[in-house]
Design a protein around this motif. Sequence first.
Motif, PDB file in Angstrom:
ATOM      1  N   LYS A  31      -1.550 -25.978   4.506  1.00 33.24           N
ATOM      2  CA  LYS A  31      -1.565 -24.599   4.974  1.00 33.24           C
ATOM      3  C   LYS A  31      -2.434 -23.698   4.099  1.00 33.24           C
ATOM      4  O   LYS A  31      -2.329 -22.471   4.175  1.00 33.24           O
ATOM      5  CB  LYS A  31      -0.136 -24.054   5.021  1.00 33.24           C
ATOM      6  N   SER A  32      -3.283 -24.285   3.280  1.00 38.02           N
ATOM      7  CA  SER A  32      -4.203 -23.515   2.441  1.00 38.02           C
ATOM      8  C   SER A  32      -5.631 -23.940   2.734  1.00 38.02           C
ATOM      9  O   SER A  32      -5.895 -25.101   3.069  1.00 38.02           O
ATOM     10  CB  SER A  32      -3.892 -23.724   0.957  1.00 38.02           C
ATOM     11  N   ILE A  60      -5.635 -17.730  12.026  1.00 32.68           N
ATOM     12  CA  ILE A  60      -5.509 -16.491  11.256  1.00 32.68           C
ATOM     13  C   ILE A  60      -5.119 -16.874   9.830  1.00 32.68           C
ATOM     14  O   ILE A  60      -4.202 -17.677   9.620  1.00 32.68           O
ATOM     15  CB  ILE A  60      -4.435 -15.558  11.845  1.00 32.68           C
ATOM     16  N   VAL A  61      -5.817 -16.300   8.854  1.00 33.77           N
ATOM     17  CA  VAL A  61      -5.534 -16.617   7.454  1.00 33.77           C
ATOM     18  C   VAL A  61      -5.441 -15.323   6.649  1.00 33.77           C
ATOM     19  O   VAL A  61      -5.964 -14.283   7.057  1.00 33.77           O
ATOM     20  CB  VAL A  61      -6.615 -17.539   6.846  1.00 33.77           C
ATOM     21  N   LYS A  62      -4.776 -15.418   5.499  1.00 34.14           N
ATOM     22  CA  LYS A  62      -4.636 -14.274   4.602  1.00 34.14           C
ATOM     23  C   LYS A  62      -5.074 -14.677   3.202  1.00 34.14           C
ATOM     24  O   LYS A  62      -4.613 -15.685   2.662  1.00 34.14           O
ATOM     25  CB  LYS A  62      -3.182 -13.792   4.569  1.00 34.14           C
ATOM     26  N   ILE A  63      -5.967 -13.897   2.608  1.00 36.11           N
ATOM     27  CA  ILE A  63      -6.495 -14.191   1.280  1.00 36.11           C
ATOM     28  C   ILE A  63      -5.386 -14.010   0.238  1.00 36.11           C
ATOM     29  O   ILE A  63      -4.723 -12.970   0.185  1.00 36.11           O
ATOM     30  CB  ILE A  63      -7.681 -13.272   0.934  1.00 36.11           C
ATOM     31  N   THR A  64      -5.194 -15.041  -0.584  1.00 42.22           N
ATOM     32  CA  THR A  64      -4.182 -14.962  -1.645  1.00 42.22           C
ATOM     33  C   THR A  64      -4.793 -14.906  -3.037  1.00 42.22           C
ATOM     34  O   THR A  64      -4.151 -14.437  -3.976  1.00 42.22           O
ATOM     35  CB  THR A  64      -3.234 -16.172  -1.570  1.00 42.22           C
ATOM     36  N   ALA A  73      -6.979 -18.978   0.801  1.00 42.59           N
ATOM     37  CA  ALA A  73      -6.245 -18.250   1.837  1.00 42.59           C
ATOM     38  C   ALA A  73      -5.107 -19.110   2.357  1.00 42.59           C
ATOM     39  O   ALA A  73      -5.172 -20.341   2.344  1.00 42.59           O
ATOM     40  CB  ALA A  73      -7.174 -17.856   2.979  1.00 42.59           C
ATOM     41  N   ARG A  74      -4.060 -18.437   2.822  1.00 41.35           N
ATOM     42  CA  ARG A  74      -2.900 -19.081   3.429  1.00 41.35           C
ATOM     43  C   ARG A  74      -3.031 -19.002   4.942  1.00 41.35           C
ATOM     44  O   ARG A  74      -3.310 -17.933   5.493  1.00 41.35           O
ATOM     45  CB  ARG A  74      -1.626 -18.375   2.978  1.00 41.35           C
ATOM     46  N   PRO A  93      -1.447  -9.870  10.293  1.00 35.63           N
ATOM     47  CA  PRO A  93      -0.645 -10.636  11.247  1.00 35.63           C
ATOM     48  C   PRO A  93       0.795 -10.699  10.811  1.00 35.63           C
ATOM     49  O   PRO A  93       1.132 -10.382   9.687  1.00 35.63           O
ATOM     50  CB  PRO A  93      -1.284 -12.033  11.181  1.00 35.63           C
ATOM     51  N   SER A  94       1.635 -11.143  11.751  1.00 31.52           N
ATOM     52  CA  SER A  94       3.037 -11.354  11.396  1.00 31.52           C
ATOM     53  C   SER A  94       3.127 -12.500  10.415  1.00 31.52           C
ATOM     54  O   SER A  94       2.331 -13.441  10.464  1.00 31.52           O
ATOM     55  CB  SER A  94       3.860 -11.692  12.643  1.00 31.52           C
ATOM     56  N   PRO A  95       4.070 -12.467   9.488  1.00 29.12           N
ATOM     57  CA  PRO A  95       4.188 -13.561   8.530  1.00 29.12           C
ATOM     58  C   PRO A  95       4.412 -14.882   9.235  1.00 29.12           C
ATOM     59  O   PRO A  95       5.028 -14.948  10.295  1.00 29.12           O
ATOM     60  CB  PRO A  95       5.416 -13.166   7.697  1.00 29.12           C
ATOM     61  N   ALA A  96       3.884 -15.911   8.621  1.00 30.25           N
ATOM     62  CA  ALA A  96       4.065 -17.243   9.185  1.00 30.25           C
ATOM     63  C   ALA A  96       5.524 -17.623   9.168  1.00 30.25           C
ATOM     64  O   ALA A  96       6.294 -17.138   8.353  1.00 30.25           O
ATOM     65  CB  ALA A  96       3.267 -18.259   8.350  1.00 30.25           C
TER      66      ALA A  96
END
Length: 294
Positions: A31-32, A60-64, A73-74, A93-96
């Motif tokens: 998931k990364s 959709i990804v989120k930079i960590t 990103a996650r 986005p909504s949390p996974a």
Amino acid sequence: MKKLTSSLLLSGLLALSISAPAAQVAKVKGKSILIDTEGEDLREGDVLFVIDISGQKKAIVKITKVRGTKAIARVGKGAPQVGMSLERRGQNPSPAPQQQAAAPAPRQQRSSLFTPTGPMERRWGGLLGIGFDTLNADEKDANGVKTGTTVSTTGMSFSLLGLYDHKLFNNIWFRGLFGAEQFKTSGSASSGSRSVDITYLSAGAIGRYVFANSQFQPWVGGGFVLLFPLSKSSNLLDSASITNTYSMLFTGGMDWKISERMYVPLSLEYGLLPKSDSVEANWIQVRGGLAIPF
């Protein structure tokens, strides 16, 4: 000629758009994903779409984390692949599902002090106390007859107590106390100086309401203590009148958590002894010590 010029202009624009920097997926692991930023200004918390070669959104990804020209990103949802480009999204986005499922865990950890199976459910330790004692008594002559004068005495005393803390309900704690306490005062009367010096064996119980689970945990409470005289000396009170007694306690304080396995209990206590026709007494105790959970 015009058609040739238009074709050249269109080709130039396409070339510029193709050569413009665009972040790309460099590696996928679970998931990364690892991202080559390609000069884009990416920051932690940015939310991006993963776009395939046809322009369709695949994930959709989120930079960590961002370090130099690389970013981690996650993956929120979707299935990104190496080589796909990234495009910014206007809103988060909504949390996974994995993140939503994991969210209660830290809340449980933060509130462990007030949960039935928390690691701080029971505690034991010791307290040292300094008391400021007050006793007012009717003066009597050699025949035991009241002279009509009230003698006011004050003094300082010390105590050494063991404590046991146990959680009963969500924020409600029981504190048991057992040990030795002094009551010591002195003052002047018309016939000379007067003093009271008593050492008690004490056993007490306090109900406490703890306001917050944090490093500093304030509380208020009330209870009582049973007092059994071990030694007594007084030229103001009749020795025979110094017997087993009790005191009502009104108290408050703070438990200072200095580590996961140790805390400092601090308290300020007002004790009110039973009032008789000729004697009234009270104390203020400041206590502090050290305790550990078990």
